[in-house]
Design a protein around this motif. Structure first.
Motif, PDB file in Angstrom:
ATOM      1  N   PRO A  40       0.828  -1.213   0.000  1.00 56.53           N
ATOM      2  CA  PRO A  40       0.000   0.000   0.000  1.00 56.53           C
ATOM      3  C   PRO A  40       0.857   1.256   0.000  1.00 56.53           C
ATOM      4  O   PRO A  40       2.037   1.236   0.360  1.00 56.53           O
ATOM      5  N   PHE A  41       0.245   2.343  -0.425  1.00 54.49           N
ATOM      6  CA  PHE A  41       0.943   3.623  -0.375  1.00 54.49           C
ATOM      7  C   PHE A  41       1.182   4.007   1.080  1.00 54.49           C
ATOM      8  O   PHE A  41       0.361   3.730   1.955  1.00 54.49           O
ATOM      9  N   PRO A  42       2.298   4.653   1.363  1.00 55.83           N
ATOM     10  CA  PRO A  42       2.584   5.062   2.746  1.00 55.83           C
ATOM     11  C   PRO A  42       1.622   6.147   3.212  1.00 55.83           C
ATOM     12  O   PRO A  42       0.893   6.755   2.408  1.00 55.83           O
ATOM     13  N   ALA A  43       1.621   6.393   4.483  1.00 57.10           N
ATOM     14  CA  ALA A  43       0.752   7.427   5.056  1.00 57.10           C
ATOM     15  C   ALA A  43       1.007   8.764   4.385  1.00 57.10           C
ATOM     16  O   ALA A  43       2.160   9.143   4.146  1.00 57.10           O
ATOM     17  N   PHE A  93      -4.626   9.838 -13.368  1.00 59.58           N
ATOM     18  CA  PHE A  93      -4.521   9.864 -11.913  1.00 59.58           C
ATOM     19  C   PHE A  93      -3.283  10.644 -11.500  1.00 59.58           C
ATOM     20  O   PHE A  93      -2.243  10.602 -12.160  1.00 59.58           O
ATOM     21  N   ALA A  94      -3.404  11.334 -10.385  1.00 64.82           N
ATOM     22  CA  ALA A  94      -2.270  12.014  -9.773  1.00 64.82           C
ATOM     23  C   ALA A  94      -1.958  11.341  -8.450  1.00 64.82           C
ATOM     24  O   ALA A  94      -2.856  11.100  -7.635  1.00 64.82           O
ATOM     25  N   LEU A  95      -0.713  10.988  -8.268  1.00 66.88           N
ATOM     26  CA  LEU A  95      -0.262  10.509  -6.960  1.00 66.88           C
ATOM     27  C   LEU A  95       0.059  11.748  -6.136  1.00 66.88           C
ATOM     28  O   LEU A  95       0.806  12.620  -6.587  1.00 66.88           O
ATOM     29  N   ARG A  96      -0.532  11.851  -4.975  1.00 74.90           N
ATOM     30  CA  ARG A  96      -0.332  13.046  -4.159  1.00 74.90           C
ATOM     31  C   ARG A  96       0.246  12.661  -2.795  1.00 74.90           C
ATOM     32  O   ARG A  96      -0.169  11.679  -2.192  1.00 74.90           O
ATOM     33  N   LYS A  97       1.209  13.451  -2.365  1.00 77.95           N
ATOM     34  CA  LYS A  97       1.814  13.276  -1.038  1.00 77.95           C
ATOM     35  C   LYS A  97       1.562  14.543  -0.248  1.00 77.95           C
ATOM     36  O   LYS A  97       2.054  15.623  -0.614  1.00 77.95           O
ATOM     37  N   THR A 129      11.873   5.465  -3.140  1.00 77.98           N
ATOM     38  CA  THR A 129      11.116   5.309  -1.892  1.00 77.98           C
ATOM     39  C   THR A 129      10.225   4.074  -1.882  1.00 77.98           C
ATOM     40  O   THR A 129       9.651   3.744  -0.850  1.00 77.98           O
ATOM     41  N   GLY A 130      10.080   3.402  -3.035  1.00 77.33           N
ATOM     42  CA  GLY A 130       9.182   2.263  -3.132  1.00 77.33           C
ATOM     43  C   GLY A 130       7.787   2.635  -3.594  1.00 77.33           C
ATOM     44  O   GLY A 130       6.971   1.745  -3.882  1.00 77.33           O
ATOM     45  N   VAL A 131       7.504   3.923  -3.674  1.00 82.41           N
ATOM     46  CA  VAL A 131       6.184   4.361  -4.100  1.00 82.41           C
ATOM     47  C   VAL A 131       5.927   3.985  -5.563  1.00 82.41           C
ATOM     48  O   VAL A 131       4.800   3.677  -5.957  1.00 82.41           O
ATOM     49  N   GLY A 132       6.992   3.987  -6.370  1.00 80.56           N
ATOM     50  CA  GLY A 132       6.827   3.613  -7.773  1.00 80.56           C
ATOM     51  C   GLY A 132       6.303   2.197  -7.940  1.00 80.56           C
ATOM     52  O   GLY A 132       5.479   1.925  -8.818  1.00 80.56           O
ATOM     53  N   ARG A 133       6.750   1.284  -7.074  1.00 74.85           N
ATOM     54  CA  ARG A 133       6.257  -0.097  -7.142  1.00 74.85           C
ATOM     55  C   ARG A 133       4.784  -0.150  -6.781  1.00 74.85           C
ATOM     56  O   ARG A 133       3.999  -0.844  -7.441  1.00 74.85           O
TER      57      ARG A 133
END
Length: 203
Positions: A40-43, A93-97, A129-133
C-alpha cells in the motif's frame, strides 16, 4: 505485437545540430502477471483522479517529467491535449503526497482489447522510496480489470536508468527498438536549459 522494419544503417548515424537522439524500447504483457504482495501507499500518499484540464495536467507532467526531457504534451496544441483529457477511454490519476503532486498514471484504453501505459512516473524526491512499485501495482490492477489482451508501454534511454529493468520486473517483455530524434526542447525554451544534466546540451 507491432512489426517495425529497420531503416537505419548499421554503424553510426549523425544527429542534426540542436537535436537529441534516444533509443526507445517498447514492452508488452499479454496476460496479467502473478499478484505481488500488497504494497500500500505510505501514510500521506494517495492516488486521486486528476482534474481534466490542460493546466492541471501540464503542471503534473512537468513535475514528473522535466528531468527526463518529457516534452510532447507541452508542445501539443491545447485543443488536442484537451481532446485527450476529455476522452472517457483514458484514465488520469495524480499521486499526491500531503496534498502536492508526487506522480502520474495515465492509462489509455482507446484501442479495443488493449491498454497503453501512456505516462507513468514519480517526482524526483519520490524516486527510490518504493512508491513507484505501489503505483505500478495499481496500474497493472486497473489495466487488467478491463477485458484486454495486451498491456504495453515504451521507455527510452533518456528515462531513469532503472526504468527498463523496472518494467521487465513488473512483467513487461521487450518486443521492439526504435531510435527517436527530435529538437532539444531545452533549446526551444520548452524546458529549462539546466534540466536533464545526464543529456548533454549541444546547441
Amino acid at each position: 505485437m507491432t512489426s517495425i522494419k529497420p531503416v537505419l544503417p548499421s554503424g553510426y548515424s549523425a544527429v542534426p545540430p540542436g537535436h537529441v537522439a534516444t533509443v526507445v524500447t517498447s514492452l508488452e504483457m499479454s496476460a496479467r502477471p502473478p499478484e505481488r504482495p500488497a504494497q500500500p501507499f505510505p501514510a500521506g500518499v494517495a492516488l486521486e483522479p486528476l482534474e481534466r484540464t490542460v493546466a492541471a495536467y501540464r503542471a503534473l507532467y512537468r513535475a514528473v517529467g522535466t528531468d527526463w526531457l518529457w516534452f510532447s504534451r507541452l508542445v501539443m496544441a491545447d485543443a488536442k491535449l484537451q481532446a485527450i483529457l476529455d476522452n472517457p477511454q483514458v484514465e488520469f490519476f495524480a499521486l499526491r503526497k500531503d496534498g502536492r503532486d508526487a506522480g502520474i498514471l495515465e492509462l489509455d484504453f482507446s484501442q479495443a482489447g488493449e491498454c497503453e501505459l501512456a505516462f507513468f512516473g514519480v517526482t524526483p524526491d519520490m524516486v527510490g522510496t518504493g512508491v513507484g512499485r505501489s503505483l505500478m501495482n495499481e496500474a497493472i490492477a486497473r489495466a487488467w480489470s478491463r477485458p484486454i489482451s495486451r498491456f504495453w508501454v515504451h521507455t527510452c534511454t533518456l528515462d531513469h536508468p532503472a526504468a527498463l529493468d523496472f518494467y521487465r520486473r513488473s512483467g513487461f517483455v521487450p518486443y521492439a527498438f526504435q531510435v527517436e530524434v527530435f529538437p532539444d526542447p531545452r533549446l526551444r525554451g520548452v524546458l529549462p536549459r539546466d534540466c536533464s544534466r545526464h543529456v548533454p546540451l549541444l546547441g
